[in-house]
Scaffold this motif. Structure first.
Motif, PDB file in Angstrom:
ATOM      1  N   ILE A  19      55.428  29.431  36.942  1.00 52.78           N
ATOM      2  CA  ILE A  19      55.643  29.720  35.523  1.00 52.78           C
ATOM      3  C   ILE A  19      55.825  31.217  35.316  1.00 52.78           C
ATOM      4  O   ILE A  19      56.723  31.659  34.587  1.00 52.78           O
ATOM      5  N   ALA A  20      54.973  32.003  35.958  1.00 46.26           N
ATOM      6  CA  ALA A  20      55.063  33.454  35.812  1.00 46.26           C
ATOM      7  C   ALA A  20      56.410  33.980  36.304  1.00 46.26           C
ATOM      8  O   ALA A  20      57.037  34.829  35.654  1.00 46.26           O
ATOM      9  N   ALA A  21      56.869  33.471  37.444  1.00 45.89           N
ATOM     10  CA  ALA A  21      58.147  33.918  37.989  1.00 45.89           C
ATOM     11  C   ALA A  21      59.300  33.540  37.074  1.00 45.89           C
ATOM     12  O   ALA A  21      60.215  34.339  36.841  1.00 45.89           O
ATOM     13  N   ALA A  22      59.255  32.312  36.548  1.00 43.28           N
ATOM     14  CA  ALA A  22      60.320  31.877  35.634  1.00 43.28           C
ATOM     15  C   ALA A  22      60.297  32.682  34.340  1.00 43.28           C
ATOM     16  O   ALA A  22      61.347  33.010  33.770  1.00 43.28           O
ATOM     17  N   ALA A  23      59.106  33.006  33.853  1.00 48.21           N
ATOM     18  CA  ALA A  23      59.004  33.828  32.643  1.00 48.21           C
ATOM     19  C   ALA A  23      59.618  35.201  32.876  1.00 48.21           C
ATOM     20  O   ALA A  23      60.361  35.725  32.020  1.00 48.21           O
ATOM     21  N   LEU A  24      59.336  35.788  34.007  1.00 51.29           N
ATOM     22  CA  LEU A  24      59.907  37.100  34.321  1.00 51.29           C
ATOM     23  C   LEU A  24      61.423  37.025  34.413  1.00 51.29           C
ATOM     24  O   LEU A  24      62.128  37.944  33.971  1.00 51.29           O
ATOM     25  N   ALA A  32      53.244  34.605  28.070  1.00 46.91           N
ATOM     26  CA  ALA A  32      54.020  34.015  26.975  1.00 46.91           C
ATOM     27  C   ALA A  32      54.132  32.505  27.090  1.00 46.91           C
ATOM     28  O   ALA A  32      54.628  31.852  26.167  1.00 46.91           O
ATOM     29  N   VAL A  33      53.678  31.930  28.205  1.00 49.39           N
ATOM     30  CA  VAL A  33      53.830  30.496  28.450  1.00 49.39           C
ATOM     31  C   VAL A  33      52.461  29.871  28.739  1.00 49.39           C
ATOM     32  O   VAL A  33      51.724  30.337  29.601  1.00 49.39           O
TER      33      VAL A  33
END
Length: 248
Positions: A19-24, A32-33
């Motif tokens: 999730i963190a990688a996709a958010a970045l 944010a997610v």
């Protein structure tokens, strides 16, 4: 290694990292997610493993199952969300454990929730469910019906609309899945400009175990993930819930 062989805590950490990688990649921060962990068919003992690993947001599809797990995990610092189709006659029961309903899909349900909430003297965060795939098997308003529905919701003061939820078409076709996610994002963006609730409609709950990274890249603020953490369910979702609404 598969999710079946990795532990719950390791799978949860992996999901958060993805999730963190996709958010970045989408120009946002990992914070944010929100990961909403779907616990349907999962024994309370395994859910507790995730809670012990730091998970606080839990989602259930069925009211009875949600109540039973909430009772089993009483005293834990968790928040329950109802993410499956909700019958109006189950409103009293769902409000005994859920602090959020992400499957608000019709005015009769909104009125039933409002009546009970007024009796209890409290409010409830809700997401409007939108059928972006245009599949008859799925619940939710059409994007075209949503603006009028939001105007009707404005008269119900115990409900706090926070945004929108959808289930994308169940297909490996990335373009079609992303189309559903963009449709929800566009619905949200129009509503923030035009609906009575305005800027309060910030949330997008979209993406499940098979497509949550795409969802985050398309703007999801909540992803509903279950099997990526707990492993495959013993039977397909359709065995438990026709239409698989809210599946994770």
């Amino acid at each position: 290694m598969s999710t079946a062989t990795m532990g719950v805590a390791a799978n949860l950490a992996d999901a958060h990292a993805r999730i963190a990688a996709a958010a970045l990649r989408s120009g946002r921060s990992a914070q944010a997610v929100r990961l909403l962990l779907v616990t349907k068919t999962v024994a309370p003992e395994r859910v507790l493993e995730a809670v012990r690993a730091g998970q606080t947001d839990l989602g259930e599809n069925k009211v009875q199952e949600g109540r039973q797990k909430a009772e089993a995990l009483a005293g834990e610092a968790v928040r329950w969300s109802m993410i499956g189709h909700l019958q109006s006659n189950k409103v009293k029961d769902v409000l005994r454990f859920a602090g959020e309903v992400q499957s608000l899909d019709r005015l009769s349900l909104a009125v039933a929730l409002e009546k009970r909430l007024q009796f209890l003297g409290t409010g409830l965060d809700v997401f409007v469910q939108v059928n972006t795939s245009n599949e008859a098997s799925k619940y939710g308003l059409t994007p075209e019906e949503t603006p009028a529905f939001l105007k009707e919701l404005a008269a119900l003061h115990a409900l706090r609309p926070k945004g929108f939820m959808t289930l994308a078409t169940f297909t490996p076709d990335e373009a079609e899945v992303r189309r559903c996610f963009r449709c929800l994002r566009d619905t949200r963006d129009r509503a923030r400009n035009d609906a009575p609730q305005g800027a309060a409609l910030a949330e997008l709950s979209m993406g499940m175990s098979g497509d949550y990274e795409w969802a985050v890249e398309e703007g999801a603020t909540v992803v509903r993930v279950g099997q990526a953490v707990f492993g495959p369910r013993p039977l397909p979702d359709s065995h438990y819930w026709p239409g698989a609404a809210g599946a994770g």
